[in-house]
Design an enzyme around this catalytic site. Structure first.
Site, PDB file in Angstrom:
ATOM      1  CG  LEU A   1      -1.939  -1.102   1.388  1.00 59.50           C
ATOM      2  CD1 LEU A   1      -2.701  -0.950   2.696  1.00 59.50           C
ATOM      3  CD2 LEU A   1      -2.896  -1.118   0.214  1.00 59.50           C
ATOM      4  CG  ASP A   2       0.842   4.153  -3.202  1.00 61.41           C
ATOM      5  OD1 ASP A   2       1.601   3.211  -3.518  1.00 61.41           O
ATOM      6  OD2 ASP A   2       0.181   4.810  -4.029  1.00 61.41           O
ATOM      7  NE  ARG A   3       5.794   8.063   4.932  1.00 66.71           N
ATOM      8  CZ  ARG A   3       6.984   8.139   5.509  1.00 66.71           C
ATOM      9  NH1 ARG A   3       8.045   7.688   4.873  1.00 66.71           N
ATOM     10  NH2 ARG A   3       7.121   8.641   6.707  1.00 66.71           N
TER      11      ARG A   3
ATOM     12  CB  VAL B   1      -2.879   3.901   0.906  1.00 66.42           C
ATOM     13  CG1 VAL B   1      -4.158   3.056   0.865  1.00 66.42           C
ATOM     14  CG2 VAL B   1      -2.770   4.772  -0.335  1.00 66.42           C
TER      15      VAL B   1
END
Length: 246
Positions: free
Chosen positions: A67-69, A71
């Site tokens: 997951l992107d930072r 998110v």
């Protein structure tokens, strides 16, 4: 699904057995170690497993998806190499289901649809762009979306991710003309610095790598703005309906 918390941590545990560890990733923590040097999920969870089970030496934990930072939400890790291998195969075969909620700017022309784009990543700037199909090095990106509600110039979307490309949801929706709330990288014209990206991992659904039973990890978005524009039950009901019909 009941949750507990890791010792001395704000990371809730959704599921754990000898093969899997499912948690709710807090926002602004990297999935794995990056150039920032900030604490990351993989390291934090390994340290917790080492302490809780009094394990000597290195602890194995496999990163199955990212997951992107900015998110948050449901995320699963593999506790054995066998589980990691089988879950990686599931990701590649697209039998690993991922649902997200997103709040985007504007009103979409269609209440639901599929986005299929070719994405190219620039590693120097850590940015991704939509490029013409057939571009060398570009990778296919596919997602389905459904508009759940509209409020105050924003739309709440339910998104099923079929491919896991870097920044995929953010890039594809920005390219469509509807950047996510708070996205400084792909929607700087509409967003203000300091706003939290409105993207949340609602559901990770997978076949258990050993028992083959279906495992569902669910997490609702936080009650902060802009999520607070919509009733929490709206997202929960949408996930229930999606799972019952798919």
């Amino acid at each position: 699904m009941s949750t507990s918390r890791l010792q001395g941590s704000d990371i809730p545990v959704l599921y754990e057995d000898n093969h899997l560890l499912g948690v709710i990733k807090p926002v602004n923590i990297p999935s794995q170690e990056d150039a920032s040097g900030d604490p990351d999920m993989l390291t934090l969870l390994k340290e917790d497993l080492k302490e809780r089970y009094n394990k000597p030496g290195n602890v194995y934990l496999g990163l199955v998806h990212r997951l992107d930072r900015p998110v948050g939400g449901a995320m699963v890790f593999a506790k054995t190499s066998k589980a990691a291998s089988r879950l990686s195969d599931a990701v590649r075969s697209r039998s690993f289901k991922k649902l997200y909620a997103a709040v985007v700017h504007g009103t979409l022309h269609r209440p639901s649809g599929r986005l299929q784009d070719a994405l190219s990543k620039d590693s120097r700037t850590n940015t991704v762009t939509v490029v013409p199909k057939g571009t060398e090095g570009a990778k296919e990106a596919v997602l389905d979306y459904k508009v759940l509600a509209e409020q105050d110039g924003f739309s709440l979307l339910l998104i099923e991710l079929h491919t896991g490309r870097p920044h995929q949801i953010r890039v594809q929706l920005s390219h469509l003309g509807h950047p996510l709330y708070g996205d400084q990288k792909y929607g700087s014209r509409q967003n203000k610095p300091g706003q939290q990206l409105a993207l949340w991992s609602l559901l990770v659904s997978l076949s258990h790598p050993v028992s083959k039973e279906q495992v569902q990890l669910r997490s609702n978005p936080p009650g902060t703005y802009p999520w607070s524009l919509y009733p929490e039950s709206l997202v929960s009901s949408a996930v229930d309906q999606h799972c019952s019909t798919s």
